[in-house]
Design a protein around this motif. Sequence first.
Motif, PDB file in Angstrom:
ATOM      1  N   VAL A 186       0.714  -1.112  -0.265  1.00  9.38           N
ATOM      2  CA  VAL A 186      -0.103  -0.108   0.333  1.00  9.38           C
ATOM      3  C   VAL A 186       0.921   1.475   0.053  1.00  9.38           C
ATOM      4  O   VAL A 186       0.610   2.272  -0.344  1.00  9.38           O
ATOM      5  CB  VAL A 186      -0.897  -0.080   0.836  1.00  9.38           C
ATOM      6  CG1 VAL A 186      -1.752   1.605   1.547  1.00  9.38           C
ATOM      7  CG2 VAL A 186      -2.192  -1.254   1.142  1.00  9.38           C
ATOM      8  N   THR A 187       1.866   1.056   0.384  1.00 10.25           N
ATOM      9  CA  THR A 187       2.140   2.448   1.218  1.00 10.25           C
ATOM     10  C   THR A 187       3.833   2.565   0.030  1.00 10.25           C
ATOM     11  O   THR A 187       5.087   3.238  -0.221  1.00 10.25           O
ATOM     12  CB  THR A 187       3.313   2.413   2.375  1.00 10.25           C
ATOM     13  OG1 THR A 187       4.006   1.447   2.657  1.00 10.25           O
ATOM     14  CG2 THR A 187       2.341   2.555   3.460  1.00 10.25           C
ATOM     15  N   TRP A 189      -5.294   2.348  -4.193  1.00 11.95           N
ATOM     16  CA  TRP A 189      -6.353   2.202  -3.019  1.00 11.95           C
ATOM     17  C   TRP A 189      -6.559   2.683  -1.885  1.00 11.95           C
ATOM     18  O   TRP A 189      -7.184   3.155  -1.628  1.00 11.95           O
ATOM     19  CB  TRP A 189      -5.658   0.853  -2.836  1.00 11.95           C
ATOM     20  CG  TRP A 189      -7.457  -0.020  -1.242  1.00 11.95           C
ATOM     21  CD1 TRP A 189      -8.076  -0.377  -1.766  1.00 11.95           C
ATOM     22  CD2 TRP A 189      -6.452  -0.035   0.173  1.00 11.95           C
ATOM     23  NE1 TRP A 189      -8.713  -1.210  -0.161  1.00 11.95           N
ATOM     24  CE2 TRP A 189      -7.671  -0.867   0.703  1.00 11.95           C
ATOM     25  CE3 TRP A 189      -5.795   0.530   0.519  1.00 11.95           C
ATOM     26  CZ2 TRP A 189      -7.564  -0.630   1.966  1.00 11.95           C
ATOM     27  CZ3 TRP A 189      -5.338   0.455   2.154  1.00 11.95           C
ATOM     28  CH2 TRP A 189      -6.680  -0.637   2.730  1.00 11.95           C
ATOM     29  N   LEU A 190      -5.559   3.113  -1.322  1.00 16.22           N
ATOM     30  CA  LEU A 190      -4.809   3.643  -0.119  1.00 16.22           C
ATOM     31  C   LEU A 190      -5.190   5.356  -0.473  1.00 16.22           C
ATOM     32  O   LEU A 190      -6.572   5.980   0.469  1.00 16.22           O
ATOM     33  CB  LEU A 190      -2.943   3.966   0.334  1.00 16.22           C
ATOM     34  CG  LEU A 190      -2.890   4.562   1.116  1.00 16.22           C
ATOM     35  CD1 LEU A 190      -3.875   4.234   2.754  1.00 16.22           C
ATOM     36  CD2 LEU A 190      -1.766   4.619   1.154  1.00 16.22           C
ATOM     37  N   ARG A 191      -4.413   5.975  -1.621  1.00 14.59           N
ATOM     38  CA  ARG A 191      -5.442   7.555  -1.570  1.00 14.59           C
ATOM     39  C   ARG A 191      -6.702   7.059  -1.879  1.00 14.59           C
ATOM     40  O   ARG A 191      -7.852   8.044  -1.348  1.00 14.59           O
ATOM     41  CB  ARG A 191      -5.212   8.070  -3.263  1.00 14.59           C
ATOM     42  CG  ARG A 191      -3.864   8.595  -3.030  1.00 14.59           C
ATOM     43  CD  ARG A 191      -3.613   8.510  -4.556  1.00 14.59           C
ATOM     44  NE  ARG A 191      -2.816   7.480  -5.050  1.00 14.59           N
ATOM     45  CZ  ARG A 191      -2.482   7.948  -6.945  1.00 14.59           C
ATOM     46  NH1 ARG A 191      -3.139   8.457  -7.250  1.00 14.59           N
ATOM     47  NH2 ARG A 191      -2.010   6.144  -7.678  1.00 14.59           N
ATOM     48  N   TYR A 211       0.898   7.570  -3.274  1.00 15.45           N
ATOM     49  CA  TYR A 211       0.726   6.505  -2.385  1.00 15.45           C
ATOM     50  C   TYR A 211      -0.106   5.678  -4.020  1.00 15.45           C
ATOM     51  O   TYR A 211      -0.427   5.844  -4.739  1.00 15.45           O
ATOM     52  CB  TYR A 211       0.434   6.291  -1.602  1.00 15.45           C
ATOM     53  CG  TYR A 211       1.623   6.708  -0.595  1.00 15.45           C
ATOM     54  CD1 TYR A 211       2.396   6.107   0.336  1.00 15.45           C
ATOM     55  CD2 TYR A 211       1.056   8.322   0.012  1.00 15.45           C
ATOM     56  CE1 TYR A 211       3.144   6.434   1.612  1.00 15.45           C
ATOM     57  CE2 TYR A 211       2.490   8.712   1.334  1.00 15.45           C
ATOM     58  CZ  TYR A 211       2.825   7.954   1.782  1.00 15.45           C
ATOM     59  OH  TYR A 211       3.901   8.480   2.923  1.00 15.45           O
ATOM     60  N   SER A 212      -0.340   4.686  -3.316  1.00 11.75           N
ATOM     61  CA  SER A 212      -1.397   3.315  -4.079  1.00 11.75           C
ATOM     62  C   SER A 212      -2.881   3.882  -4.566  1.00 11.75           C
ATOM     63  O   SER A 212      -3.100   4.790  -3.079  1.00 11.75           O
ATOM     64  CB  SER A 212      -1.516   2.086  -3.624  1.00 11.75           C
ATOM     65  OG  SER A 212      -1.829   1.455  -2.406  1.00 11.75           O
ATOM     66  N   ARG A 255      -9.496   5.826  -0.346  1.00 18.06           N
ATOM     67  CA  ARG A 255      -9.148   5.360   1.477  1.00 18.06           C
ATOM     68  C   ARG A 255      -9.556   6.286   1.733  1.00 18.06           C
ATOM     69  O   ARG A 255     -10.047   6.332   2.760  1.00 18.06           O
ATOM     70  CB  ARG A 255      -8.472   4.055   1.590  1.00 18.06           C
ATOM     71  CG  ARG A 255      -9.342   3.853   3.003  1.00 18.06           C
ATOM     72  CD  ARG A 255     -10.050   2.456   3.192  1.00 18.06           C
ATOM     73  NE  ARG A 255     -10.734   2.198   3.983  1.00 18.06           N
ATOM     74  CZ  ARG A 255     -11.645   2.262   5.031  1.00 18.06           C
ATOM     75  NH1 ARG A 255     -12.595   3.170   4.555  1.00 18.06           N
ATOM     76  NH2 ARG A 255     -11.817   1.430   6.263  1.00 18.06           N
ATOM     77  N   ILE A 256      -8.027   6.766   1.644  1.00 20.75           N
ATOM     78  CA  ILE A 256      -7.934   8.188   2.334  1.00 20.75           C
ATOM     79  C   ILE A 256      -9.268   9.243   2.682  1.00 20.75           C
ATOM     80  O   ILE A 256      -9.308  10.203   3.166  1.00 20.75           O
ATOM     81  CB  ILE A 256      -6.583   8.597   2.331  1.00 20.75           C
ATOM     82  CG1 ILE A 256      -5.873   7.474   3.570  1.00 20.75           C
ATOM     83  CG2 ILE A 256      -6.112  10.422   2.969  1.00 20.75           C
ATOM     84  CD1 ILE A 256      -4.598   7.989   3.029  1.00 20.75           C
TER      85      ILE A 256
END
Length: 153
Positions: free
Chosen positions: A95-96, A120-122, A117-118, A124-125
């Motif tokens: 993810v990072t 998915w993480l972007r 960042y990935s 999600r945040i």
Amino acid sequence: MYRFSNSVIGFLNLFTLLASIPIIGAGLWMARSNTTCESFLQTPLLVVGFIILIISLAGFIGACFHVAWALWVYLLVMLFLIGALMALTIFGFVVTDQGGGVEVPGRMYKEYDLDSYSPWLRKRINEPSLLDDCQNLYFGFKDLCQGCFLDTF
């Protein structure tokens, strides 16, 4: 060799069994207090303490008293815990990935950009509900820590 490995497993589990007792004791001691900080930590300490106690008890009984099913339970639980830790570590790296900071001239710290960042993480945040939850959690902890400071003095 069979007795040596059982002795090592027995001693290690006896050590973790004895180490779980102060953890449980700290959780029970926090139950006596009525401050918010200590009651917040009470349940996680008790849960972690009892899980360590049960796992180490199964390993100790299996190793020292030659109870095969207890050693199998101990083995399966330890394999699950090791696998979960490995999966969590790999997930964190994936993810990072490429999320390293960029040197900023004149500053001692790095600047981090969300775009590195990935996806998915972007995604999600950037969810509005997550941002609201994070803000509530931050301000809740801020009030909690101020309450702890006022309760102790």
